[in-house]
Design a protein around this motif. Structure first.
Motif, PDB file in Angstrom:
ATOM      1  N   LEU A 140       2.495  -6.314 -13.427  1.00 14.12           N
ATOM      2  CA  LEU A 140       2.507  -5.217 -12.477  1.00 14.12           C
ATOM      3  C   LEU A 140       1.204  -4.448 -12.561  1.00 14.12           C
ATOM      4  CD1 LEU A 140       3.765  -3.098 -10.538  1.00 14.12           C
ATOM      5  CD2 LEU A 140       4.840  -2.065 -12.558  1.00 14.12           C
ATOM      6  N   GLU A 141       0.591  -4.245 -11.404  1.00 15.39           N
ATOM      7  CA  GLU A 141      -0.565  -3.353 -11.273  1.00 15.39           C
ATOM      8  C   GLU A 141      -0.155  -2.319 -10.244  1.00 15.39           C
ATOM      9  OE1 GLU A 141      -4.264  -5.314 -10.302  1.00 15.39           O
ATOM     10  OE2 GLU A 141      -3.598  -7.114 -11.363  1.00 15.39           O
ATOM     11  N   SER A 142      -0.254  -1.044 -10.594  1.00 12.71           N
ATOM     12  CA  SER A 142       0.152  -0.022  -9.657  1.00 12.71           C
ATOM     13  C   SER A 142      -0.560   1.281  -9.939  1.00 12.71           C
ATOM     14  CB  SER A 142       1.669   0.201  -9.743  1.00 12.71           C
ATOM     15  OG  SER A 142       2.097   1.062  -8.709  1.00 12.71           O
ATOM     16  N   GLU A 143      -0.804   2.005  -8.864  1.00 13.26           N
ATOM     17  CA  GLU A 143      -1.402   3.330  -8.966  1.00 13.26           C
ATOM     18  C   GLU A 143      -0.627   4.238  -8.029  1.00 13.26           C
ATOM     19  OE1 GLU A 143      -5.612   5.510  -7.953  1.00 13.26           O
ATOM     20  OE2 GLU A 143      -5.647   3.384  -8.506  1.00 13.26           O
ATOM     21  N   GLU A 144      -0.189   5.358  -8.559  1.00  8.91           N
ATOM     22  CA  GLU A 144       0.598   6.288  -7.767  1.00  8.91           C
ATOM     23  C   GLU A 144      -0.158   6.674  -6.495  1.00  8.91           C
ATOM     24  OE1 GLU A 144       3.424  10.149  -8.640  1.00  8.91           O
ATOM     25  OE2 GLU A 144       1.931   9.547 -10.118  1.00  8.91           O
ATOM     26  N   THR A 161       1.113  -4.077  -6.963  1.00 12.75           N
ATOM     27  CA  THR A 161       1.081  -5.536  -6.904  1.00 12.75           C
ATOM     28  C   THR A 161       1.986  -6.062  -7.999  1.00 12.75           C
ATOM     29  OG1 THR A 161      -1.199  -5.569  -6.104  1.00 12.75           O
ATOM     30  CG2 THR A 161      -0.348  -7.617  -7.073  1.00 12.75           C
ATOM     31  N   PHE A 162       3.012  -6.804  -7.603  1.00  7.57           N
ATOM     32  CA  PHE A 162       3.900  -7.489  -8.539  1.00  7.57           C
ATOM     33  C   PHE A 162       3.505  -8.954  -8.528  1.00  7.57           C
ATOM     34  CE2 PHE A 162       6.250  -3.702  -7.587  1.00  7.57           C
ATOM     35  CZ  PHE A 162       6.932  -3.404  -8.766  1.00  7.57           C
ATOM     36  N   ARG A 163       3.280  -9.513  -9.703  1.00  3.14           N
ATOM     37  CA  ARG A 163       2.825 -10.897  -9.821  1.00  3.14           C
ATOM     38  C   ARG A 163       3.834 -11.683 -10.651  1.00  3.14           C
ATOM     39  NH1 ARG A 163      -1.624  -9.493 -11.772  1.00  3.14           N
ATOM     40  NH2 ARG A 163      -2.609  -9.135  -9.769  1.00  3.14           N
ATOM     41  N   GLU A 190       0.846  -1.197   0.000  1.00  2.45           N
ATOM     42  CA  GLU A 190       0.000   0.000   0.000  1.00  2.45           C
ATOM     43  C   GLU A 190       0.879   1.244   0.000  1.00  2.45           C
ATOM     44  OE1 GLU A 190      -2.346  -0.514   3.519  1.00  2.45           O
ATOM     45  OE2 GLU A 190      -3.559  -2.089   2.630  1.00  2.45           O
ATOM     46  N   GLY A 191       2.011   1.155  -0.685  1.00  3.18           N
ATOM     47  CA  GLY A 191       3.010   2.205  -0.636  1.00  3.18           C
ATOM     48  C   GLY A 191       2.860   3.288  -1.683  1.00  3.18           C
ATOM     49  N   LEU A 192       4.003   3.774  -2.149  1.00  6.20           N
ATOM     50  CA  LEU A 192       4.069   4.922  -3.047  1.00  6.20           C
ATOM     51  C   LEU A 192       3.366   4.709  -4.382  1.00  6.20           C
ATOM     52  CD1 LEU A 192       7.856   5.794  -2.580  1.00  6.20           C
ATOM     53  CD2 LEU A 192       5.890   6.825  -1.431  1.00  6.20           C
ATOM     54  N   GLY A 193       3.385   3.485  -4.874  1.00  4.87           N
ATOM     55  CA  GLY A 193       2.857   3.227  -6.205  1.00  4.87           C
ATOM     56  C   GLY A 193       3.831   3.722  -7.259  1.00  4.87           C
ATOM     57  N   ILE A 194       3.581   3.326  -8.484  1.00  6.84           N
ATOM     58  CA  ILE A 194       4.483   3.649  -9.592  1.00  6.84           C
ATOM     59  C   ILE A 194       3.681   4.323 -10.690  1.00  6.84           C
ATOM     60  CG2 ILE A 194       6.093   2.684 -11.287  1.00  6.84           C
ATOM     61  CD1 ILE A 194       6.132   0.176  -9.282  1.00  6.84           C
ATOM     62  N   PRO A 195       4.086   5.526 -11.093  1.00  3.40           N
ATOM     63  CA  PRO A 195       3.370   6.200 -12.177  1.00  3.40           C
ATOM     64  C   PRO A 195       3.383   5.338 -13.445  1.00  3.40           C
ATOM     65  CG  PRO A 195       4.991   7.669 -11.176  1.00  3.40           C
ATOM     66  CD  PRO A 195       5.206   6.296 -10.598  1.00  3.40           C
TER      67      PRO A 195
END
Length: 167
Positions: A137-141, A146-148, A87-92
């Motif tokens: 990879l699923e990510s939201e800034e 989530t790395f799968r 639940e961290g920074l997320g990746i743009p």
């Protein structure tokens, strides 16, 4: 050295070892594993352990305020998926493909002075591809990532599948 490996047992061992390194109260990791009978993969245990450890380390490193991490092992249309969710920074979005290249680090990580070399995700990608798998990879800034690790499932042999060969 590819051998049959129970992905759920491997994930459980890595999570337990990782939590020991952080000590009590250091990090909360929830582990959720599907029924183990169909979660076998052909893997090099040391390499896959290294890849999963790196993802756990990143999840903690890039989640400075929320140190809750979720690891799951599930069936996936392409085989077996080992996921690490934070639940961290997320990746743009514009950085999501680039971070898997060697020596590439996210802009926010550099701004915040988070230590790293930019080799971890490149190594994870290399290990998973060497196993015949892919990294999703699923990510939201601002909302986490989530790395799968998606690996081919170990296929049962003809006798195990209920098919018999006439001799």
């Amino acid at each position: 050295d590819l051998q049959p490996v129970d992905a759920g047992q491997l994930a459980a061992q890595v999570v337990a070892d990782f939590q020991k390194d952080f000590g009590p109260g250091g990090v909360t990791i929830d582990l959720d594993v599907d029924a183990p009978d169909a979660l076998e993969v052909r893997a090099d245990t040391a390499s896959l352990t290294h890849a999963l450890w790196n993802l756990l380390d990143n999840a903690v490193k890039y989640s400075p305020e929320r140190r809750a991490v979720r690891v799951s092992v599930r069936r996936h249309p392409a085989g077996v998926a080992i996921s690490v969710q934070d639940e961290g920074l997320g990746i743009p979005r514009h950085e999501q493909k680039e971070i898997f290249r060697r020596f590439v680090r996210g802009e926010k990580a550099n701004q915040l002075g988070i230590k790293g070399t930019g080799l971890g995700l490149a190594m994870v990608s290399h290990i998973v591809h060497a196993h015949g798998g892919i990294v999703e990879l699923e990510s939201e800034e601002g909302a986490g990532s989530t790395f799968r690790l998606v690996l081919p499932a170990l296929s049962p042999g003809p006798a195990e599948a209920g098919q018999y060969v006439r001799v």
